[in-house]
Design a protein around this motif. Sequence first.
Motif, PDB file in Angstrom:
ATOM      1  N   ARG A 107      77.076  19.438  42.583  1.00  0.00           N
ATOM      2  CA  ARG A 107      76.696  18.376  40.625  1.00  0.00           C
ATOM      3  C   ARG A 107      76.282  19.605  39.788  1.00  0.00           C
ATOM      4  NH1 ARG A 107      72.295  14.795  42.948  1.00  0.00           N
ATOM      5  NH2 ARG A 107      73.057  13.546  42.909  1.00  0.00           N
ATOM      6  N   GLY A 111      77.962  19.770  36.342  1.00  0.00           N
ATOM      7  CA  GLY A 111      77.413  19.691  35.110  1.00  0.00           C
ATOM      8  C   GLY A 111      77.364  20.717  34.217  1.00  0.00           C
ATOM      9  N   ARG A 115      78.875  20.540  30.155  1.00  0.00           N
ATOM     10  CA  ARG A 115      77.750  20.967  29.320  1.00  0.00           C
ATOM     11  C   ARG A 115      78.862  21.715  28.479  1.00  0.00           C
ATOM     12  NH1 ARG A 115      74.970  19.762  33.326  1.00  0.00           N
ATOM     13  NH2 ARG A 115      74.678  22.071  33.959  1.00  0.00           N
ATOM     14  N   TRP A 138      79.598  12.228  27.683  1.00  0.00           N
ATOM     15  CA  TRP A 138      79.399  11.020  28.912  1.00  0.00           C
ATOM     16  C   TRP A 138      79.228  10.515  28.990  1.00  0.00           C
ATOM     17  CZ3 TRP A 138      74.962  11.955  32.975  1.00  0.00           C
ATOM     18  CH2 TRP A 138      75.092  11.235  34.305  1.00  0.00           C
TER      19      TRP A 138
END
Length: 179
Positions: A107, A111, A115, A138
Amino acid sequence: MRRAILGAALDVIAAEGPAAVSLRDLARRAGVSHAAPAHHFKDRVGLLTAIAAEGFGLLATALDDAGDLREAGVRYVRFAREHPAHFQVMFAPELLRSDDLELTTARTLAGARLRAAVSALPAEGRGADTRLAGIAAWSLAHGFATLVISHNLDGPLGDQDPDEAFHALTGMLFRPQEP
Protein backbone atom coordinates in the motif's frame (compact mmCIF):
# COMPACT_ATOMS: atom_id res chain seq x y z
CA MET A 1 -1.75 -24.52 -4.01
CA ARG A 2 -1.66 -20.97 -2.60
CA ARG A 3 -2.02 -19.54 -6.11
CA ALA A 4 -4.93 -21.88 -6.89
CA ILE A 5 -6.76 -20.75 -3.76
CA LEU A 6 -6.10 -17.07 -4.55
CA GLY A 7 -7.31 -17.61 -8.12
CA ALA A 8 -10.50 -19.28 -6.93
CA ALA A 9 -11.09 -16.44 -4.45
CA LEU A 10 -10.59 -13.80 -7.16
CA ASP A 11 -13.12 -15.62 -9.38
CA VAL A 12 -15.69 -15.66 -6.55
CA ILE A 13 -15.11 -11.99 -5.72
CA ALA A 14 -15.39 -10.93 -9.36
CA ALA A 15 -18.66 -12.82 -9.76
CA GLU A 16 -20.31 -12.40 -6.37
CA GLY A 17 -18.31 -9.92 -4.27
CA PRO A 18 -16.09 -10.40 -1.23
CA ALA A 19 -18.99 -11.39 1.03
CA ALA A 20 -19.35 -14.65 -0.92
CA VAL A 21 -15.83 -15.85 -0.06
CA SER A 22 -15.77 -19.00 2.08
CA LEU A 23 -12.60 -21.00 2.76
CA ARG A 24 -14.45 -24.30 2.51
CA ASP A 25 -15.96 -23.34 -0.88
CA LEU A 26 -12.57 -22.14 -2.13
CA ALA A 27 -10.99 -25.46 -1.17
CA ARG A 28 -13.65 -27.27 -3.19
CA ARG A 29 -13.21 -24.96 -6.18
CA ALA A 30 -9.41 -25.25 -6.08
CA GLY A 31 -9.59 -29.04 -5.67
CA VAL A 32 -7.67 -29.07 -2.41
CA SER A 33 -8.42 -30.34 1.09
CA HIS A 34 -10.79 -28.22 3.18
CA ALA A 35 -7.87 -27.44 5.54
CA ALA A 36 -5.54 -26.14 2.79
CA PRO A 37 -6.83 -22.53 2.68
CA ALA A 38 -6.47 -22.19 6.46
CA HIS A 39 -2.94 -23.59 6.22
CA HIS A 40 -1.93 -20.88 3.75
CA PHE A 41 -4.00 -17.93 4.99
CA LYS A 42 -5.09 -18.83 8.54
CA ASP A 43 -8.61 -17.48 7.99
CA ARG A 44 -10.86 -15.54 5.63
CA VAL A 45 -9.41 -12.18 6.73
CA GLY A 46 -5.90 -13.50 6.03
CA LEU A 47 -6.95 -14.55 2.54
CA LEU A 48 -8.56 -11.19 1.76
CA THR A 49 -5.52 -9.38 3.16
CA ALA A 50 -3.27 -11.40 0.84
CA ILE A 51 -5.49 -10.44 -2.10
CA ALA A 52 -5.33 -6.76 -1.14
CA ALA A 53 -1.55 -6.89 -0.72
CA GLU A 54 -1.19 -8.53 -4.13
CA GLY A 55 -3.50 -5.90 -5.60
CA PHE A 56 -1.52 -2.98 -4.20
CA GLY A 57 1.65 -4.56 -5.56
CA LEU A 58 0.07 -4.89 -8.99
CA LEU A 59 -1.15 -1.29 -8.79
CA ALA A 60 2.33 -0.04 -7.89
CA THR A 61 3.73 -1.89 -10.91
CA ALA A 62 0.99 -0.45 -13.14
CA LEU A 63 1.88 3.06 -11.99
CA ASP A 64 5.60 2.56 -12.55
CA ASP A 65 7.05 5.08 -14.98
CA ALA A 66 3.76 6.88 -15.62
CA GLY A 67 4.78 9.95 -17.58
CA ASP A 68 2.54 12.35 -15.68
CA LEU A 69 -0.44 12.51 -13.37
CA ARG A 70 -2.96 12.07 -16.17
CA GLU A 71 -1.19 8.90 -17.31
CA ALA A 72 -1.07 7.66 -13.71
CA GLY A 73 -4.84 8.21 -13.51
CA VAL A 74 -5.43 6.32 -16.75
CA ARG A 75 -3.31 3.46 -15.44
CA TYR A 76 -5.27 3.47 -12.17
CA VAL A 77 -8.54 3.15 -14.09
CA ARG A 78 -7.07 0.43 -16.32
CA PHE A 79 -5.84 -1.45 -13.25
CA ALA A 80 -9.37 -1.43 -11.78
CA ARG A 81 -10.80 -2.70 -15.06
CA GLU A 82 -8.22 -5.48 -15.37
CA HIS A 83 -8.28 -6.49 -11.68
CA PRO A 84 -11.81 -5.75 -10.42
CA ALA A 85 -11.72 -8.37 -7.65
CA HIS A 86 -8.45 -7.02 -6.25
CA PHE A 87 -9.81 -3.48 -6.52
CA GLN A 88 -12.95 -4.34 -4.53
CA VAL A 89 -10.97 -5.87 -1.68
CA MET A 90 -8.11 -3.34 -1.58
CA PHE A 91 -10.39 -0.51 -0.55
CA ALA A 92 -12.49 -2.38 2.02
CA PRO A 93 -10.44 -1.92 5.21
CA GLU A 94 -13.08 -3.64 7.33
CA LEU A 95 -12.19 -6.90 5.53
CA LEU A 96 -8.42 -6.67 6.09
CA ARG A 97 -5.71 -6.94 8.72
CA SER A 98 -4.52 -3.35 8.65
CA ASP A 99 -1.24 -4.19 10.42
CA ASP A 100 -0.17 -6.90 7.94
CA LEU A 101 3.39 -6.12 6.82
CA GLU A 102 2.92 -7.29 3.23
CA LEU A 103 -0.23 -5.19 2.91
CA THR A 104 1.22 -2.05 4.48
CA THR A 105 4.39 -2.32 2.37
CA ALA A 106 2.50 -2.74 -0.91
CA ARG A 107 0.00 0.00 0.00
CA THR A 108 2.85 2.38 0.86
CA LEU A 109 4.60 1.67 -2.44
CA ALA A 110 1.45 2.27 -4.51
CA GLY A 111 0.72 5.45 -2.55
CA ALA A 112 4.26 6.70 -3.10
CA ARG A 113 3.88 6.24 -6.85
CA LEU A 114 0.68 8.28 -6.84
CA ARG A 115 2.21 11.00 -4.64
CA ALA A 116 5.23 11.20 -6.95
CA ALA A 117 2.92 11.83 -9.92
CA VAL A 118 1.15 14.62 -8.01
CA SER A 119 4.42 16.15 -6.81
CA ALA A 120 5.70 16.23 -10.39
CA LEU A 121 2.95 18.69 -11.33
CA PRO A 122 4.03 22.30 -11.55
CA ALA A 123 2.95 24.25 -8.45
CA GLU A 124 0.41 26.27 -10.44
CA GLY A 125 -1.20 23.01 -11.60
CA ARG A 126 -1.66 21.55 -8.13
CA GLY A 127 -1.86 24.53 -5.81
CA ALA A 128 0.04 25.00 -2.58
CA ASP A 129 -1.27 21.88 -0.84
CA THR A 130 0.18 18.79 -2.54
CA ARG A 131 -1.68 16.54 -0.09
CA LEU A 132 -5.08 17.96 -1.11
CA ALA A 133 -4.12 17.81 -4.78
CA GLY A 134 -3.32 14.13 -4.28
CA ILE A 135 -6.67 13.52 -2.60
CA ALA A 136 -8.44 15.27 -5.49
CA ALA A 137 -6.57 13.25 -8.12
CA TRP A 138 -7.15 9.97 -6.27
CA SER A 139 -10.84 10.76 -5.75
CA LEU A 140 -11.33 11.43 -9.45
CA ALA A 141 -9.49 8.31 -10.60
CA HIS A 142 -11.00 6.06 -7.93
CA GLY A 143 -14.52 7.35 -8.46
CA PHE A 144 -14.30 6.99 -12.22
CA ALA A 145 -12.80 3.49 -11.90
CA THR A 146 -15.53 2.44 -9.46
CA LEU A 147 -18.24 3.71 -11.81
CA VAL A 148 -16.65 1.89 -14.74
CA ILE A 149 -16.27 -1.50 -13.05
CA SER A 150 -19.78 -1.32 -11.59
CA HIS A 151 -21.10 -0.67 -15.14
CA ASN A 152 -22.65 2.65 -14.18
CA LEU A 153 -20.90 4.35 -17.10
CA ASP A 154 -21.82 1.77 -19.76
CA GLY A 155 -24.60 3.97 -21.15
CA PRO A 156 -22.88 7.36 -20.86
CA LEU A 157 -19.61 6.08 -22.34
CA GLY A 158 -21.21 3.94 -25.03
CA ASP A 159 -18.42 2.51 -27.18
CA GLN A 160 -15.80 4.98 -25.94
CA ASP A 161 -12.76 3.36 -24.34
CA PRO A 162 -12.78 4.18 -20.59
CA ASP A 163 -9.04 4.98 -20.65
CA GLU A 164 -9.54 7.53 -23.42
CA ALA A 165 -12.62 8.94 -21.69
CA PHE A 166 -10.72 9.40 -18.42
CA HIS A 167 -7.81 11.05 -20.22
CA ALA A 168 -10.22 13.46 -21.94
CA LEU A 169 -12.06 14.13 -18.67
CA THR A 170 -8.87 15.07 -16.85
CA GLY A 171 -7.94 17.35 -19.74
CA MET A 172 -11.26 19.16 -19.37
CA LEU A 173 -10.96 19.55 -15.60
CA PHE A 174 -7.27 20.28 -15.23
CA ARG A 175 -6.29 22.86 -17.77
CA PRO A 176 -3.24 25.03 -17.19
CA GLN A 177 -4.17 28.19 -15.36
CA GLU A 178 -3.96 31.46 -17.23
CA PRO A 179 -1.51 34.01 -15.82
